[in-house]
Structure formats: structure tokens, C-alpha cells
Design an enzyme around this catalytic site. Structure first.
Site, PDB file in Angstrom:
ATOM      1  N   ASN A 171     -17.813 -39.060   5.549  1.00 41.32           N
ATOM      2  CA  ASN A 171     -17.441 -37.746   6.070  1.00 41.32           C
ATOM      3  C   ASN A 171     -16.467 -37.823   7.242  1.00 41.32           C
ATOM      4  O   ASN A 171     -16.274 -36.846   7.954  1.00 41.32           O
ATOM      5  CB  ASN A 171     -18.692 -36.978   6.487  1.00 41.32           C
ATOM      6  N   ILE A 173     -13.632 -35.164  11.337  1.00 43.46           N
ATOM      7  CA  ILE A 173     -15.035 -35.195  10.922  1.00 43.46           C
ATOM      8  C   ILE A 173     -15.339 -33.985  10.052  1.00 43.46           C
ATOM      9  O   ILE A 173     -14.987 -32.857  10.405  1.00 43.46           O
ATOM     10  CB  ILE A 173     -15.965 -35.183  12.153  1.00 43.46           C
ATOM     11  N   CYS A 174     -15.984 -34.215   8.934  1.00 43.83           N
ATOM     12  CA  CYS A 174     -16.408 -33.108   8.079  1.00 43.83           C
ATOM     13  C   CYS A 174     -17.874 -32.827   8.374  1.00 43.83           C
ATOM     14  O   CYS A 174     -18.756 -33.538   7.898  1.00 43.83           O
ATOM     15  CB  CYS A 174     -16.222 -33.463   6.609  1.00 43.83           C
ATOM     16  N   LEU A 175     -18.095 -31.820   9.177  1.00 38.06           N
ATOM     17  CA  LEU A 175     -19.451 -31.502   9.577  1.00 38.06           C
ATOM     18  C   LEU A 175     -19.545 -29.984   9.666  1.00 38.06           C
ATOM     19  O   LEU A 175     -18.725 -29.344  10.317  1.00 38.06           O
ATOM     20  CB  LEU A 175     -19.750 -32.160  10.936  1.00 38.06           C
TER      21      LEU A 175
END
Lengths: 157, 394
Positions: free
Chosen positions: A81, A89-91
Site C-alpha cells: 500500500n 500511502i494508500c490508507l
């Protein structure tokens, strides 16, 4: 603008006071600009990131806390991620699930939790995501550990 | 310029024969100075027509080069439009449309002759190009300053670099001391560049101040205009271009002295305020110092007394006690319940959601504009379901 500044100042004080409480997170504000922060987080134990220290760059928008801060990894990390080149960041809590009750400190905790529990179904790093999705946990772990050694550990160690 | 002179004489005699036999003959008659309302109306009209030209230019640009380019060169188009309007009217020695509308014409010098081409060109430059150029330079300096400040903060050694730079400059001085003039020149240059660097760095912080100053200058000019009724624009004042009225002398025209008085009062108040604030800050600074000194002294005074009493309270009274004291008191407040989790400060106008969480009124309504859910438990909320808890005791 004024509200965000006041709130960041509160967070700064909070961080100063609770420095010892969470030894895994070291959150530092830029000397001249309260909207720029950097954090050093320790890789969580029993993960391939254990023993590494990862640097995060926070860029706080003026609408904070109504808008989430922009966070990216400055240290290279092999994680499904996290974008391998840019550190993006993929959050969800940094995107559409943001809530103003989060603080910079709690965002750091969320990122540590993300490191411990990667989510391969929404990958930014496809190689890493594919390894996990095809069930090659050992491959993923060895790659991640190698990059942790290379980028996140001090040279003498 | 001959025709203007002649024309003026001709109309002068016309006026004399038509208007009245009473005072026409003896002394050379002048046109009356234009009254303030006419000048202002003319200026408004001119602005309007200039904006028409500007819009036409902009549309032409957009059709020729596309919207992106047109937006990117917006300021230049504006400059072009204004330039075009004033060159075609004032520049070619004619009245502008606004002046024609109000029957006034430009004069300059002590004899009230029409302004020379040089003076008109000067006025056009003052009116259109100078603001543009100033704005451009200022924005460039500001961006340079910001870049400089950024790079400095990124390096973290800004001061050192600066200092080493300075030492280099002073170091080169004695080295090339063979040529005296060269060293002084280089030193001067070094000092100038250092000053320039300093100036560039300071500019972003100075910008609002300069803007305010400019605003004050414009206001002061307006005040003078209300009093003397000569120059409505600073550019006209700088170029020395006045107006005379060439229409039919009509009834009593109003004058704006009273407005000038009000503006004068306002400027005085602003000046007084500025002075007072400066004094106040200096006084506050001295008081602060004094209070610190007295605090220090009292603490010193306190220490022996406590020692005589016993060792019970002595650990509290040491040098760093205020800091730790204040932080501990804050800690106490933080552990209380009256904090808002959104601004992390004391709750102002505590407001409850339908799920029972309490925030400041401002914090929760602003968040509700962004996303209608509770920040803590994500329960959907609406503006109308928020309750300001006036009669609570927390």
C-alpha cells in the site's frame, strides 16, 4: 488558517509532553513551519519491517483538521500500500475516511498498523501486492526485509 | 500643440461673447477649474471604457490563442487594454471619452496650456505601466524570498551560509588591496548584494506593510483632492495634469471639502493608533521585563524564608519551577473533560451530536459542512440534529 495553526500548536505541545509514552513514534515539527512535520516510526515487531526506522513526511493543509494531512514515506519501503518510488500511502483514513478526531500522532499509529497488516487488494505497489495475493508470503517477506535492511537500518548495524 | 492653443483662444472669445458682457473684456479670461464631481465622474467613465477595451482584448486573445494562454497573460492583456485606451485618447491629444462626457479637458503648467506630448506620455506610463511593473517586480521578489527562505530552512544552516558569504566578501577585501578603488568598489558591491539578499528575504513579510502604506498614500491623495480639487489620481498628480471645465457654466457645483475633513480625521486616527500601538508594545515589553525582574527578585526573596521554615517546600522553588508548574497545571486541565477533540482546546459553546459526543459549536458545524458524520463514532449526523448544550455544567 488560524484554527489549524492553533490546533497544530496544541498537538505540538501534546507531542512534547508525551514523548516518552510511545517510543515507536518520534514526531518532530519543522523549525520554521508548523505545517511541515516529519516522523520517525519503528517497524513493528514480528513483521519484515522489524528493526527498521522509517521516516515519514507530513504536509498539513491549511484546512486541517477538516482536511487530512498528506503523508508519505521518505524512506524506501516494500509494502503493497505504499508507492515504491514516491512513498505515497494508500490508507483510507488519509483519504475519504478522514475524521478530524485523528491527530498526527494517531495517524502515525495507523501507519504502523498498516505496516503490520498490509492490504494487498488495493495495492500501490503491484509487485508486492501480487506476491501476497498469489500466496507467496515468504517471497513478500524476504523482499520487504531486504529493503528494510537496505534503506531503513543504520549502516553500521 | 499649436491647434490646441488656438482652439482654446477661439473658444475663449466665443465664451466671452456668449456668456455675458459683465467681466469679459478686461483681463484674459481662463476657464474655471473643473469641479471634483466632474473629475470623478470622468475617471469612473474612463475606467469603464478602459475595461471595455480590456475585455475586447481579452476576448480577442482567447479566440486567437485559447483560454489557457489568455488566462496566463491576463495581466498583460489588461495592461494592453488600458494602454490602448489612454494612448488613443490622451496620447493623441484628445479628450478621453469620460472627459468629453463631463466637458472637461486636461491642462498643465502655470498658464493652463494643454499638456505637452512628453507630459501625456509620462501620465500614460504612470497610469498603466508603473502599477503593472511594480506588481510584477514585487511578486517576483516575494517568490524569490520564499524560495530562499525555503532553501534556508531545508538546509538548516542558513545563518552559517550567510555568515560565510559575508566573510568571503570581507575576505576578498584585503586580498586585492593593491588596487584601492577596486577593493572599495568590490566591497560596495558585496555590501549591496548582501543588502539585496537581506531585502529579498524580508520582502514577503514586508509586503502587507507596503500594501498598507500604498493604501494610505492613495487615501492621502484622495483627501488632498477633496480639499484642493486638482488631482484625482496619483498619476495625474505626478504628471502635473489638471482639468479645466469647458462646458456651459451651470449652477453652483458641490464641493467635497467635508469628505476631505472626514478622510483627514480618519488618517489622523490611523496615525495615532499606529503611534499608540508602537508605544504600547514598547511599554508592554518594558513591563514584561520589569515583571520578570520582580518575579525573579521575589523568588530570590522567597527562597531564604522557606529555608528558615524547613526543607518541606524547598524542592519546589528552583529556577525552572514556573515552566514545570505551568505544564503540570495544563496537564491537569487536559485530564479534565472540557476539551474538544477537534480543536484540542477548551470547549466553546459545547454542542452535542445525536450520538452523544460533545464538541465546540464551531468545530462540529464546520466538520458537518465537510462530511455529515460524527468525528468519533461515524454516526450520520445532520446540522439540525446538533444541540448546543447551553445549560450544562461541564
Amino acid at each position: 488558517m488560524q484554527a489549524s495553526r492553533a490546533r497544530l500548536f496544541k498537538e505540538y505541545k501534546e507531542v512534547q509532553r508525551e514523548k516518552a509514552v510511545d517510543p515507536d513514534i518520534q514526531l518532530v515539527c519543522d523549525e520554521s513551519n508548523i505545517f511541515k512535520w516529519t516522523a520517525l516510526v519503528k517497524g513493528p515487531s514480528e513483521t519484515p519491517y522489524e528493526g527498521g526506522v522509517f521516516q515519514l513526511a507530513f504536509s498539513v493543509p491549511e484546512q486541517y483538521p477538516l482536511q487530512p494531512p498528506q503523508v508519505r514515506f521518505l524512506t524506501k519501503i516494500f509494502h503493497p500500500n505504499v508507492h515504491f518510488k514516491t512513498g505515497e500511502i494508500c490508507l483510507d483514513i488519509l483519504k475519504n475516511a478522514w475524521s478530524p478526531a485523528w491527530t498526527l500522532q494517531s495517524v502515525c499509529r495507523a501507519i504502523i498498523a498498516l505496516m503490520a497488516h498490509p492490504e494487498p487488494d488495493s495495492p500501490l505497489n503491484c509487485d508486492s501486492g501480487n506476491l501476497l495475493r498469489s500466496g507467496d508470503v515468504r517471497g513478500y517477506q524476504s523482499m520487504a526485509r531486504m529493503y528494510t535492511r537496505l534503506a531503513a537500518m543504520s549502516k553500521k548495524g | 500643440m499649436g491647434w490646441g492653443h488656438l482652439g482654446r483662444h477661439g473658444s475663449d472669445s466665443d465664451d466671452g461673447t456668449e456668456a455675458g458682457p459683465s467681466t469679459a473684456a478686461t483681463e484674459p479670461r481662463r476657464f474655471p477649474l473643473a469641479a471634483q464631481p466632474e473629475m470623478m465622474r470622468a475617471a469612473e467613465k474612463d475606467d469603464q471604457y478602459a475595461s471595455f477595451v480590456y475585455e475586447a482584448c481579452r476576448d480577442a486573445f482567447r479566440h486567437l490563442f485559447g483560454t489557457r494562454v489568455a488566462v496566463a497573460y491576463q495581466n498583460e492583456t489588461k495592461l494592453l487594454g488600458q494602454m490602448l485606451y489612454y494612448v488613443l485618447t490622451t496620447g493623441s491629444g484628445q479628450q478621453t471619452l469620460g472627459e468629453e462626457y463631463c466637458d472637461i479637458t486636461q491642462v498643465a503648467g502655470t498658464y493652463g496650456l494643454p499638456p505637452t506630448p512628453a507630459r501625456r506620455a509620462l501620465f500614460i506610463v504612470y497610469q498603466t505601466a508603473i502599477p503593472y511593473i511594480a506588481e510584477r517586480i514585487s511578486s517576483r521578489i516575494a517568490s524569490r524570498g520564499i524560495v530562499l527562505a525555503d532553501s534556508e530552512s531545508a538546509e538548516g544552516f542558513g545563518e552559517n551560509v550567510h555568515r560565510s558569504h559575508g566573510s568571503q566578501i570581507t575576505g576578498t577585501g584585503p586580498l586585492s588591496s593593491s588596487g584601492q578603488s577596486v577593493t572599495t568598489l568590490s566591497r560596495l558591491k558585496g555590501r549591496l548584494s548582501a543588502f539585496w539578499l537581506h531585502f529579498v528575504q524580508r520582502w514577503p513579510t514586508m509586503l502587507p506593510f507596503v500594501r498598507e502604506l500604498l493604501q494610505l498614500a492613495i487615501r492621502a491623495n484622495l483627501m488632498l483632492f477633496y480639499f484642493e480639487g486638482l488631482y484625482y489620481h496619483i498619476s495625474k498628480r505626478a504628471a502635473g495634469i489638471r482639468y479645466v471645465f469647458i462646458g456651459k457654466a451651470s449652477n453652483q457645483r458641490p464641493r467635497y471639502q467635508i469628505l476631505g475633513v472626514f478622510l483627514l480625521i480618519q488618517l489622523c486616527i490611523i496615525a495615532a493608533e499606529g503611534l499608540r500601538r508602537r508605544n504600547f508594545t514598547s511599554i508592554a515589553g518594558s513591563v514584561h521585563q520589569a515583571s520578570f525582574a520582580s518575579h525573579d527578585r521575589s523568588a530570590e526573596h522567597y527562597l531564604p524564608v522557606l529555608n528558615e521554615e524547613g526543607t518541606l517546600a524547598t524542592p519546589d522553588v528552583d529556577k525552572g519551577s514556573w515552566v514545570s508548574d505551568s505544564s503540570s497545571s495544563e496537564h491537569h486541565a487536559a485530564s479534565g473533560v472540557s476539551k474538544c477533540t477537534l480543536c484540542l482546546s477548551d470547549r466553546q459553546y459545547p454542542t452535542a451530536t445525536s450520538c452523544g459526543h460533545v464538541f465546540c459549536w464551531n468545530c462540529i458545524t464546520e466538520w458537518c459542512n465537510e462530511k455529515p458524520e460524527c468525528p468519533l463514532c461515524r454516526t450520520p449526523i445532520t446540522h439540525s440534529s446538533l444541540v448546543c448544550v447551553y445549560h450544562s455544567d461541564f
